[in-house]
Design a protein around this motif. Structure first.
Motif, PDB file in Angstrom:
ATOM      1  N   PRO A   7      -8.039  22.844   1.633  1.00  0.00           N
ATOM      2  CA  PRO A   7      -6.835  22.748   2.678  1.00  0.00           C
ATOM      3  C   PRO A   7      -6.647  21.325   2.903  1.00  0.00           C
ATOM      4  CG  PRO A   7      -8.846  24.499   3.116  1.00  0.00           C
ATOM      5  CD  PRO A   7      -9.276  23.482   2.042  1.00  0.00           C
ATOM      6  N   ASN A   8      -5.217  21.099   3.145  1.00  0.00           N
ATOM      7  CA  ASN A   8      -4.815  19.672   3.520  1.00  0.00           C
ATOM      8  C   ASN A   8      -5.218  18.700   2.686  1.00  0.00           C
ATOM      9  OD1 ASN A   8      -3.868  21.023   6.011  1.00  0.00           O
ATOM     10  ND2 ASN A   8      -6.042  20.891   6.674  1.00  0.00           N
ATOM     11  N   ALA A   9      -5.412  19.124   1.195  1.00  0.00           N
ATOM     12  CA  ALA A   9      -5.596  18.064   0.296  1.00  0.00           C
ATOM     13  C   ALA A   9      -4.386  17.209   0.177  1.00  0.00           C
ATOM     14  CB  ALA A   9      -5.886  18.615  -1.142  1.00  0.00           C
ATOM     15  N   GLN A  10      -4.533  15.794  -0.075  1.00  0.00           N
ATOM     16  CA  GLN A  10      -3.486  14.854  -0.345  1.00  0.00           C
ATOM     17  C   GLN A  10      -2.663  15.268  -1.689  1.00  0.00           C
ATOM     18  OE1 GLN A  10      -4.465  10.762  -0.964  1.00  0.00           O
ATOM     19  NE2 GLN A  10      -2.275  10.013  -0.606  1.00  0.00           N
ATOM     20  N   SER A  11      -1.273  15.237  -1.814  1.00  0.00           N
ATOM     21  CA  SER A  11      -0.673  15.785  -2.927  1.00  0.00           C
ATOM     22  C   SER A  11      -0.988  14.637  -4.038  1.00  0.00           C
ATOM     23  CB  SER A  11       0.912  15.727  -2.451  1.00  0.00           C
ATOM     24  OG  SER A  11       1.247  14.633  -2.348  1.00  0.00           O
ATOM     25  N   VAL A  12      -0.765  14.928  -5.428  1.00  0.00           N
ATOM     26  CA  VAL A  12      -0.603  14.140  -6.597  1.00  0.00           C
ATOM     27  C   VAL A  12       0.349  13.076  -6.485  1.00  0.00           C
ATOM     28  CG1 VAL A  12      -0.516  13.793  -9.068  1.00  0.00           C
ATOM     29  CG2 VAL A  12      -1.783  15.860  -7.971  1.00  0.00           C
ATOM     30  N   SER A  13       1.354  13.362  -5.986  1.00  0.00           N
ATOM     31  CA  SER A  13       2.571  12.507  -5.824  1.00  0.00           C
ATOM     32  C   SER A  13       2.490  11.338  -4.765  1.00  0.00           C
ATOM     33  CB  SER A  13       3.905  13.178  -5.430  1.00  0.00           C
ATOM     34  OG  SER A  13       4.853  12.537  -5.399  1.00  0.00           O
ATOM     35  N   SER A  14       1.949  11.472  -3.632  1.00  0.00           N
ATOM     36  CA  SER A  14       1.630  10.761  -2.515  1.00  0.00           C
ATOM     37  C   SER A  14       0.361   9.886  -2.968  1.00  0.00           C
ATOM     38  CB  SER A  14       1.478  11.431  -1.267  1.00  0.00           C
ATOM     39  OG  SER A  14       0.335  12.234  -1.174  1.00  0.00           O
ATOM     40  N   PHE A  15      -0.449  10.398  -3.571  1.00  0.00           N
ATOM     41  CA  PHE A  15      -1.787   9.799  -3.855  1.00  0.00           C
ATOM     42  C   PHE A  15      -1.401   8.462  -5.025  1.00  0.00           C
ATOM     43  CE2 PHE A  15      -5.365   9.273  -6.885  1.00  0.00           C
ATOM     44  CZ  PHE A  15      -6.301   8.693  -5.866  1.00  0.00           C
ATOM     45  N   VAL A  16      -0.389   9.085  -5.835  1.00  0.00           N
ATOM     46  CA  VAL A  16      -0.139   7.895  -7.116  1.00  0.00           C
ATOM     47  C   VAL A  16       0.800   6.717  -6.325  1.00  0.00           C
ATOM     48  CG1 VAL A  16       1.170   7.666  -9.176  1.00  0.00           C
ATOM     49  CG2 VAL A  16      -0.374   9.440  -8.855  1.00  0.00           C
ATOM     50  N   LYS A  17       1.702   7.433  -5.556  1.00  0.00           N
ATOM     51  CA  LYS A  17       2.862   6.470  -4.933  1.00  0.00           C
ATOM     52  C   LYS A  17       2.115   5.529  -3.897  1.00  0.00           C
ATOM     53  CE  LYS A  17       6.876   9.528  -5.600  1.00  0.00           C
ATOM     54  NZ  LYS A  17       7.898  10.171  -4.733  1.00  0.00           N
ATOM     55  N   ASP A  18       1.310   5.984  -3.155  1.00  0.00           N
ATOM     56  CA  ASP A  18       0.622   5.101  -2.029  1.00  0.00           C
ATOM     57  C   ASP A  18      -0.265   4.086  -2.816  1.00  0.00           C
ATOM     58  OD1 ASP A  18       1.710   6.693  -0.134  1.00  0.00           O
ATOM     59  OD2 ASP A  18      -0.265   7.641   0.550  1.00  0.00           O
ATOM     60  N   PHE A  19      -0.709   4.416  -3.940  1.00  0.00           N
ATOM     61  CA  PHE A  19      -1.639   3.416  -4.715  1.00  0.00           C
ATOM     62  C   PHE A  19      -0.730   2.550  -5.450  1.00  0.00           C
ATOM     63  CE2 PHE A  19      -3.484   2.011  -8.809  1.00  0.00           C
ATOM     64  CZ  PHE A  19      -4.699   1.661  -8.268  1.00  0.00           C
ATOM     65  N   VAL A  20       0.125   2.819  -5.977  1.00  0.00           N
ATOM     66  CA  VAL A  20       1.315   2.019  -6.619  1.00  0.00           C
ATOM     67  C   VAL A  20       1.964   1.007  -5.825  1.00  0.00           C
ATOM     68  CG1 VAL A  20       3.240   1.688  -8.179  1.00  0.00           C
ATOM     69  CG2 VAL A  20       1.513   3.433  -8.484  1.00  0.00           C
ATOM     70  N   LYS A  21       2.644   1.429  -4.788  1.00  0.00           N
ATOM     71  CA  LYS A  21       3.338   0.909  -3.648  1.00  0.00           C
ATOM     72  C   LYS A  21       2.344  -0.175  -2.989  1.00  0.00           C
ATOM     73  CE  LYS A  21       6.538   4.467  -2.249  1.00  0.00           C
ATOM     74  NZ  LYS A  21       6.763   5.340  -1.088  1.00  0.00           N
ATOM     75  N   GLU A  22       1.039  -0.156  -2.754  1.00  0.00           N
ATOM     76  CA  GLU A  22       0.109  -1.348  -2.166  1.00  0.00           C
ATOM     77  C   GLU A  22      -0.459  -1.882  -3.206  1.00  0.00           C
ATOM     78  OE1 GLU A  22      -4.181  -1.623  -0.259  1.00  0.00           O
ATOM     79  OE2 GLU A  22      -3.212   0.411  -0.271  1.00  0.00           O
ATOM     80  N   ARG A  23      -0.954  -1.730  -4.407  1.00  0.00           N
ATOM     81  CA  ARG A  23      -1.509  -2.198  -5.384  1.00  0.00           C
ATOM     82  C   ARG A  23      -0.550  -3.302  -6.213  1.00  0.00           C
ATOM     83  NH1 ARG A  23      -6.869  -0.471  -6.091  1.00  0.00           N
ATOM     84  NH2 ARG A  23      -7.051  -2.108  -7.448  1.00  0.00           N
ATOM     85  N   LEU A  24       0.592  -2.673  -6.537  1.00  0.00           N
ATOM     86  CA  LEU A  24       1.562  -3.298  -7.482  1.00  0.00           C
ATOM     87  C   LEU A  24       2.192  -4.526  -6.653  1.00  0.00           C
ATOM     88  CD1 LEU A  24       3.010  -3.975 -10.056  1.00  0.00           C
ATOM     89  CD2 LEU A  24       4.866  -1.908  -9.521  1.00  0.00           C
ATOM     90  N   ASP A  25       2.520  -4.101  -5.484  1.00  0.00           N
ATOM     91  CA  ASP A  25       3.194  -5.091  -4.435  1.00  0.00           C
ATOM     92  C   ASP A  25       2.378  -6.088  -4.259  1.00  0.00           C
ATOM     93  OD1 ASP A  25       5.653  -5.393  -2.647  1.00  0.00           O
ATOM     94  OD2 ASP A  25       3.939  -5.585  -1.075  1.00  0.00           O
ATOM     95  N   ASP A  26       0.896  -5.800  -4.175  1.00  0.00           N
ATOM     96  CA  ASP A  26       0.050  -7.019  -3.975  1.00  0.00           C
ATOM     97  C   ASP A  26       0.006  -7.838  -5.111  1.00  0.00           C
ATOM     98  OD1 ASP A  26      -0.470  -6.073  -1.265  1.00  0.00           O
ATOM     99  OD2 ASP A  26      -2.254  -5.301  -1.798  1.00  0.00           O
ATOM    100  N   PHE A  27      -0.020  -7.197  -6.323  1.00  0.00           N
ATOM    101  CA  PHE A  27      -0.380  -7.913  -7.712  1.00  0.00           C
ATOM    102  C   PHE A  27       0.966  -9.020  -7.575  1.00  0.00           C
ATOM    103  CE2 PHE A  27       0.051  -8.688 -11.962  1.00  0.00           C
ATOM    104  CZ  PHE A  27      -1.301  -9.173 -12.548  1.00  0.00           C
ATOM    105  N   LEU A  28       2.155  -8.527  -7.343  1.00  0.00           N
ATOM    106  CA  LEU A  28       3.220  -9.225  -7.564  1.00  0.00           C
ATOM    107  C   LEU A  28       3.301 -10.512  -6.640  1.00  0.00           C
ATOM    108  CD1 LEU A  28       6.011  -6.597  -8.074  1.00  0.00           C
ATOM    109  CD2 LEU A  28       4.900  -7.924  -9.769  1.00  0.00           C
ATOM    110  N   HIS A  29       2.899 -10.232  -5.505  1.00  0.00           N
ATOM    111  CA  HIS A  29       2.988 -11.488  -4.621  1.00  0.00           C
ATOM    112  C   HIS A  29       1.741 -12.195  -5.011  1.00  0.00           C
ATOM    113  CE1 HIS A  29       5.680 -10.462  -1.329  1.00  0.00           C
ATOM    114  NE2 HIS A  29       5.125  -8.969  -1.326  1.00  0.00           N
ATOM    115  N   MET A  30       0.823 -12.091  -5.560  1.00  0.00           N
ATOM    116  CA  MET A  30      -0.340 -12.912  -6.058  1.00  0.00           C
ATOM    117  C   MET A  30      -0.102 -13.367  -7.417  1.00  0.00           C
ATOM    118  SD  MET A  30      -3.505 -10.551  -4.456  1.00  0.00           S
ATOM    119  CE  MET A  30      -4.900 -11.426  -5.534  1.00  0.00           C
TER     120      MET A  30
END
Length: 629
Positions: free
Chosen positions: A327-350
């Protein structure tokens, strides 16, 4: 009119046991049957189902080596995990809905969860042997088409683990053969997804230490100079992503769930595509077109989901909406999107150099799109008018997007040369699922040209619209695109020109296993007095075997050499494009560089190519059209 005499009562209802049901409806369990000419044919699914169990053991921390041996008609898979519990060896491979995957503590994020895989392999094999090794004892059992024939128990010095050996049933998989490239690709995918795992395939060792980074490195190894920036590799708990941009047309994705290659993507791949677009737009603070951001992308994603839901038993598309059934498990879509938005954005800044290279690639795609806009509109208007009276296309009634899963594989477009060949195929084809596109002579050599030529050349533009692949493969109207040309110099040249067209502008069509070459017989060998004794031969060797067989009784033999497709009668042609159609898949090797490949074969005549032609030239004896032996 209904037959009123047919009785419907208690006797009309019957229950099938597990073995009968699998053999009666194999498509429900392994997808299409096939002869091995496509990577998703059933014989490869049997191997995959067997190896999947070994991978699940490895993921749980048991067994770092898997031995796989494949000969012409036999498969052996040995792992060194815990081994099937000895008291359950027979049940695990012969009792439906029985297995260890239901205990989520034993197999947290495995591929096979429904207890069907090895049962399907067992039921669809003429010979099946399972043997478990545990703590100095072994239990084995042998089956024939799912029926237990013998079993035994003994002491052993073998390491713990499980051995599965089977021979696919040739009455189910007719004329089957294993294509080594498909098996090798399967083995490499297992290695990329399980860094540190060693798979010994026919005594050759395969291992990857860097996961999806190695996958993209290998895919681009021979064309590294075309990459716009070094591969971005992002790795976290239960999610791994690698991506870069090249110079090729189209988009190239590799997606996996719990070690399973999901060739049709699913919720995780859709989320990745959306996340990359959203992240890039936000990072550059510019509302770039989706197509400009994703054009020429090469990316891979691997995700681990608890109790995944796939859209079919063959597990080629993820249907899970959530990461777990809790119950209340995170969706696949939000799990992937949250990861990419944070990690890819950080990578491009660095990494400012990568950031600038990505921006330039997007802006180049934007310029190319705008340059094509005017001519695309004119070409598309022309194609719409032509489609009403398209003399090149003899369409079929049903198309890939409209067909049920079990019927999709039969959807076929034949690309033929000239009116006579297309006439023979048109008269003998299955009008429900087989279409014909007729070329007018030799198509344009498009090597080195831009995609502008696809719209300027009427024939290419009509073909693109017939396939409906202008915006990608999502709307593809036929599962198989089959090039059907004569087996002479002109036919081979046309074949090469069409391969150039697809490889240059639609490589993902080839990469996803949709392109084939039709094999048609070179000879007809028959008894001139009894035409029921007729054999069609695809080589000199087959011809000689047929001659020897017929002449044993002192009979005369009539040999006909087919010089072109147009001279084969429609009645005969129907035998070659039906259930037993022989197709040669166009396979892109793991390290194939499309630009270099096309440059070698279609570029300026080089000494290397001349030497290749001379070394591989084969001169056949002249054969009369009809000869009596």
């Amino acid at each position: 009119m209904l037959n009123q005499s047919v009785q419907y009562n208690e006797d009309s209802i019957r229950s099938l046991d597990w073995r009968e049901h699998i053999r009666l409806r194999p498509g429900m369990y392994i997808g299409k049957l096939g002869d091995g000419s496509a990577a998703d044919d059933g014989i490869y699914v049997l191997i995959k189902e067997t190896i999947d169990n070994c991978i699940d053991e490895h993921v749980m921390g048991f067994g770092k080596v898997i031995d796989v041996r494949v000969t012409d008609h036999r498969v052996e898979v040995r792992d060194y995990g815990r081994g099937i519990p000895l008291g359950k060896v027979v049940e695990v491979v012969s009792k439906i809905n029985t297995g260890g995957k239901y205990d989520s503590g034993a197999f947290q994020k495995s591929v096979g969860l429904n207890g069907v895989g090895t049962k399907a392999v067992n039921a669809l094999s003429t010979y099946f042997r399972v043997q478990a090794f545990r703590d100095g004892r072994t239990v084995w059992a042998e089956f024939e088409r799912g029926e237990l024939k013998q079993q035994g128990e003994d002491v052993t010095n073998e390491r713990n683990g499980t051995l599965i050996c089977f021979e696919p049933d040739d009455t189910v998989f007719k004329h089957f053969h294993f294509i080594p490239q498909f098996l090798e690709n399967m083995i490499w995918n297992y290695c990329y997804l399980n860094a540190g795992l060693t798979i010994s395939f026919n005594k050759q060792k395969y291992i990857s230490q860097n996961g999806l980074l190695d996958l993209l490195r290998d895919k681009t190894k021979k064309d590294e100079e075309s990459l716009r920036y070094p591969i971005i590799h992002l790795k976290g708990n239960d999610l791994e992503i690698a991506m870069t941009h090249g110079n090729q047309y189209g988009e190239e994705y590799y997606s996996f769930v719990n070690g399973q290659y999901t060739t049709q993507g699913g919720t995780h791949l859709n989320a990745l595509k959306e996340a990359v677009v959203e992240t890039v737009r936000r990072h550059f603070d510019k509302n770039y077109e989706v197509s400009d951001i994703r054009s020429s992308i090469i990316a891979a994603i691997s995700i681990r989901v608890q109790e995944p839901v796939f859209e079919s038993q063959t597990k080629t598309k993820l249907g899970s909406q959530n990461m777990s059934p809790e119950p209340n498990a995170q969706s696949v879509s939000s799990f992937v999107k949250d990861f990419v938005k944070e990690r890819l954005d950080d990578f491009l800044h660095m990494n400012p150099a990568v950031r600038e290279a990505l921006k330039k690639r997007i802006e180049q795609s934007e310029r190319e799109r705008k340059e094509l806009a005017g001519i695309k509109k004119l070409a598309n208007d022309r194609a719409k008018k032509a489609s009403l009276h398209n003399k090149k296309l003899r369409d079929c009634r049903n198309h890939l997007p409209d067909l049920k899963a079990e019927d999709r594989y039969q959807s076929t477009l034949f690309i033929t040369e000239g009116d006579s060949a297309s006439g023979s195929i048109t008269k003998s084809r299955n009008v429900q699922s087989q279409a014909v596109f007729s070329l007018r002579g030799k198509p344009l050599n498009c090597f080195g040209l831009t995609k502008k030529v696809v719209y300027e050349n009427e024939e290419f533009n009509l073909l693109q619209h017939a396939l409906d692949i202008e915006e990608g493969l999502e709307g593809l109207r036929y599962n198989r695109i089959v090039i059907a040309t004569d087996a002479d110099v002109d036919g081979m040249h046309i074949r090469l020109l069409m391969l150039t067209f697809f490889l240059q502008f639609f490589p993902d069509l080839v990469r996803n296993g949709h392109l084939y070459i039709l094999e048609t017989p070179l000879f007809r060998v028959r008894n001139p007095k009894n035409h029921k004794e007729t054999t069609y031969c695809y080589s000199e060797e087959e011809k000689q075997v047929s001659i020897d067989k017929l002449t044993k009784g002192g009979k005369k033999v009539e040999i006909t050499r087919f010089k072109g497709l147009g001279e084969i009668s429609p009645d005969e042609f129907g035998l070659f494009i039906g259930e037993n159609m022989r197709l040669e898949p166009v396979i892109m090797e793991k390290e194939t560089s499309v630009p270099k490949l096309l440059s070698y074969y279609m570029g300026k005549n080089t000494p290397d190519r001349q030497r290749f032609i001379i070394d591989n030239l084969r001169i056949e004896k002249d054969v009369d059209e009809v000869a009596l032996v």
